[in-house]
Write a protein that holds these residues in place. Structure first.
Motif, PDB file in Angstrom:
ATOM      1  N   ASP A 185     -21.150 -39.178 -24.279  1.00 27.36           N
ATOM      2  CA  ASP A 185     -20.037 -39.432 -22.678  1.00 27.36           C
ATOM      3  C   ASP A 185     -19.492 -40.819 -22.947  1.00 27.36           C
ATOM      4  OD1 ASP A 185     -22.623 -40.619 -22.460  1.00 27.36           O
ATOM      5  OD2 ASP A 185     -22.944 -40.122 -20.430  1.00 27.36           O
ATOM      6  N   ARG A 186     -19.929 -41.603 -23.982  1.00 22.42           N
ATOM      7  CA  ARG A 186     -19.365 -42.991 -23.701  1.00 22.42           C
ATOM      8  C   ARG A 186     -19.384 -43.736 -25.121  1.00 22.42           C
ATOM      9  NH1 ARG A 186     -24.558 -43.185 -22.040  1.00 22.42           N
ATOM     10  NH2 ARG A 186     -26.012 -44.412 -23.010  1.00 22.42           N
ATOM     11  N   GLU A 201     -19.868 -50.535 -22.098  1.00 24.36           N
ATOM     12  CA  GLU A 201     -19.580 -49.004 -22.558  1.00 24.36           C
ATOM     13  C   GLU A 201     -18.189 -48.632 -21.913  1.00 24.36           C
ATOM     14  OE1 GLU A 201     -22.959 -47.044 -20.590  1.00 24.36           O
ATOM     15  OE2 GLU A 201     -24.443 -47.821 -21.975  1.00 24.36           O
ATOM     16  N   ILE A 202     -17.577 -47.881 -22.753  1.00 25.36           N
ATOM     17  CA  ILE A 202     -16.421 -47.292 -22.380  1.00 25.36           C
ATOM     18  C   ILE A 202     -16.578 -45.769 -22.324  1.00 25.36           C
ATOM     19  CG2 ILE A 202     -13.940 -46.690 -23.161  1.00 25.36           C
ATOM     20  CD1 ILE A 202     -14.400 -49.110 -25.069  1.00 25.36           C
ATOM     21  N   PRO A 203     -16.088 -45.246 -21.031  1.00 25.78           N
ATOM     22  CA  PRO A 203     -16.241 -43.674 -20.929  1.00 25.78           C
ATOM     23  C   PRO A 203     -15.522 -43.011 -21.876  1.00 25.78           C
ATOM     24  CG  PRO A 203     -15.904 -44.517 -18.813  1.00 25.78           C
ATOM     25  CD  PRO A 203     -15.575 -45.673 -19.616  1.00 25.78           C
ATOM     26  N   LEU A 204     -16.287 -41.944 -22.645  1.00 20.59           N
ATOM     27  CA  LEU A 204     -15.414 -41.207 -23.573  1.00 20.59           C
ATOM     28  C   LEU A 204     -14.317 -40.526 -23.059  1.00 20.59           C
ATOM     29  CD1 LEU A 204     -15.558 -40.337 -26.431  1.00 20.59           C
ATOM     30  CD2 LEU A 204     -16.627 -38.238 -25.773  1.00 20.59           C
ATOM     31  N   PRO A 205     -12.991 -40.887 -23.355  1.00 18.98           N
ATOM     32  CA  PRO A 205     -11.822 -40.444 -23.009  1.00 18.98           C
ATOM     33  C   PRO A 205     -11.776 -38.819 -22.988  1.00 18.98           C
ATOM     34  CG  PRO A 205     -11.294 -41.564 -24.768  1.00 18.98           C
ATOM     35  CD  PRO A 205     -12.730 -41.731 -24.502  1.00 18.98           C
ATOM     36  N   GLY A 206     -11.163 -38.220 -21.903  1.00 15.97           N
ATOM     37  CA  GLY A 206     -10.687 -36.930 -21.921  1.00 15.97           C
ATOM     38  C   GLY A 206      -9.310 -36.815 -22.732  1.00 15.97           C
TER      39      GLY A 206
END
Length: 131
Positions: free
Chosen positions: A17-18, A92-97
């Motif tokens: 998720d990130r 942390e970078i949220p995993l992009p949609g």
């Protein structure tokens, strides 16, 4: 947890998720319009950076790069002047949609060097004036 690994031949995103900034990936953040100019310079130099639309701040783009290297103080000062930001190690970078990618990573393409994106941003600022 998401891991981003940059090998000489590939960029791999693993389930999670990130994206964690650190040994394998780094990130530079800039305004979207300015980011488009930077991306144009990178493209002319035959480089391609994965670019994410910043969560919650849609007018900013996050360029994923290889890990940062040492820069002169004048270069850091220029980045601040042209309003280019960077994430600290461990950020942390949220995993992009799918809708959040401006430019998705491509299989077989390594991340661009951090210094190449820094250089492109500095070049874009001299072409476009102060953004």
């Amino acid at each position: 947890m998401t891991a981003v690994a940059n090998t000489p031949s590939d960029l791999h995103l693993f389930a999670g998720d990130r994206i964690v900034v650190g040994d394998a990936v780094d990130a530079l953040i800039m305004r979207a319009g300015f980011g488009a100019e930077v991306n144009g310079i990178l493209t002319r130099c035959m480089l391609r950076a994965p670019i994410i639309r910043s969560a919650g701040r849609q007018r900013e783009w996050i360029f994923l790069t290889q890990p940062r290297t040492t820069l002169r103080q004048a270069t850091w000062t220029d980045l601040v002047r042209i309003q280019v930001g960077w994430l600290h190690i461990g950020a942390e970078i949220p995993l992009p949609g799918p809708e959040d990618w401006i430019q998705r990573p491509e299989v077989g393409q390594p991340l661009p060097p951090w210094t190449a994106v820094v250089s492109a941003a500095r070049s874009a600022s001299s072409v476009c004036g102060l953004w």
